[in-house]
Scaffold this motif. Sequence first.
Motif, PDB file in Angstrom:
ATOM      1  N   SER A 300       0.663  -0.884  -0.522  1.00 40.12           N
ATOM      2  CA  SER A 300      -0.156   0.146  -0.009  1.00 40.12           C
ATOM      3  C   SER A 300       0.881   1.331   0.470  1.00 40.12           C
ATOM      4  O   SER A 300       2.225   1.147   0.902  1.00 40.12           O
ATOM      5  N   ARG A 301       0.866   2.562  -0.831  1.00 44.65           N
ATOM      6  CA  ARG A 301       1.173   3.917  -1.003  1.00 44.65           C
ATOM      7  C   ARG A 301       0.446   4.784  -0.717  1.00 44.65           C
ATOM      8  O   ARG A 301      -0.786   4.980  -1.918  1.00 44.65           O
ATOM      9  N   VAL A 302       0.743   5.548  -0.017  1.00 43.71           N
ATOM     10  CA  VAL A 302       0.146   6.888  -0.026  1.00 43.71           C
ATOM     11  C   VAL A 302       1.014   7.825   1.055  1.00 43.71           C
ATOM     12  O   VAL A 302       1.237   7.748   1.258  1.00 43.71           O
ATOM     13  N   VAL A 303       0.480   9.595   0.560  1.00 52.28           N
ATOM     14  CA  VAL A 303       1.306   9.809   1.067  1.00 52.28           C
ATOM     15  C   VAL A 303       0.969  11.650   1.321  1.00 52.28           C
ATOM     16  O   VAL A 303      -0.541  11.754   0.121  1.00 52.28           O
ATOM     17  N   TYR A 304       0.790  12.100   2.157  1.00 51.76           N
ATOM     18  CA  TYR A 304      -0.091  13.308   2.340  1.00 51.76           C
ATOM     19  C   TYR A 304       1.074  14.558   2.386  1.00 51.76           C
ATOM     20  O   TYR A 304       2.294  14.863   3.087  1.00 51.76           O
ATOM     21  N   ALA A 305       1.282  15.709   1.572  1.00 58.35           N
ATOM     22  CA  ALA A 305       2.571  16.980   1.548  1.00 58.35           C
ATOM     23  C   ALA A 305       1.311  18.107   1.562  1.00 58.35           C
ATOM     24  O   ALA A 305       0.132  18.278   0.773  1.00 58.35           O
ATOM     25  N   TYR A 306       2.235  18.522   2.406  1.00 58.93           N
ATOM     26  CA  TYR A 306       1.153  20.261   2.808  1.00 58.93           C
ATOM     27  C   TYR A 306      -0.619  20.224   3.035  1.00 58.93           C
ATOM     28  O   TYR A 306      -0.922  20.978   2.908  1.00 58.93           O
TER      29      TYR A 306
END
Length: 376
Positions: A300-306
């Motif tokens: 699983s791949r999830v990213v939160y930015a700004y």
Amino acid sequence: MKDNDKDSLRSPCPPVTGAGGDAVGLFGKGKYKAWALAAILLLAFWSMLTGTVTLNFSSHRHGLLLLPDDLVETPLREDLDPKDGQGNSETVQGAIDMVSDGNSERIKILIYPGIYREKVIIPITKPYISLIGTGQGDTKITWNSKASDLDSTGNPIGTYSSATFAVEADYFCAKEIVFENSAPVAVPGAEGEQAVALRLSGDKAMLYRSKILGTQDTLFDNQGRHYFFRCFIQGSIDFIFGNAKSLYQECTLNVVTTSYGAVAASQRDSPTEDTGFSFVKSRILGSGMNYLARAWGRYSRVVYAYCRIDGIVRPDGWSDWNDVSRRSTAYFGEYSCSGAGAELGNRVSWAKSLTYEEAQPFMSQGYINGNEWLML
């Protein structure tokens, strides 16, 4: 929980190539002005609404979908309005059915404000369809199916077929449309309560200023590359899930639960699958105490930015789906987020606090190869 039988879900599309080489990030350390970025994004979206087919819509037909007579096939020509020469449909599905199979031009369907109670599917044979709301009030497409509902043979329809609106075709576009599944609110842990509002199974889709409303499993971001810009997405448990490769920019993610829930669940099951969800400059708010994501897939791949994250996120932030082996394979990361829910001090040790260099590939349109298709 999703349907245990993954055979009921469409198999993932072949891996997509990388993030577009030297594509420029959306947030380049002050190098680009916000107005310039907005202009570029709006230009890209407008190009998907315009094309070689020109429509002249009749404003007096409130609540109808209109298509020009050159898009209406001969068997339907009797439905043309003699006053304006346009083919009319009182349903969304009826308008989509008017589009010829194998279409290769951008088709724009204007939908007037109102509530359209129906299940809709855009088949794989009808690419390049744009649904356009008027911006003068909610244009809502709604139904209330859930996974435990029975089909004509007496078997549960499953999560996949619960979708109010399903897109199988490539190059789909929506502007100011509300997609809703109005099934009763799912109780955490209950079986068969998955109720999809929108399923995206085609490649190269874009949604702008649209709303996707439901509770459990609201948005089935199934497969392909997708771009969500300034959209409002609401749900409770894993309400953004699937194996697509999607960029969510300046979106609002509204959690509606009185206890616990999760925003995202990525199904990525192999390190060779180029998929995952990236949330950039978005807002997470609502109720309950929730995970940012759960590791539905082993990789699983999830990213939160700004992102601005309200105090509705659990301090540990991320879930391994009750499988400790996924802690070494899932890719969960945060970069430069703010708000009461963005504190990193008590995050799980296996999640990543990203550097700019690590986060940058997830923050540009290059992440979804947008430089290749957002202008089509």
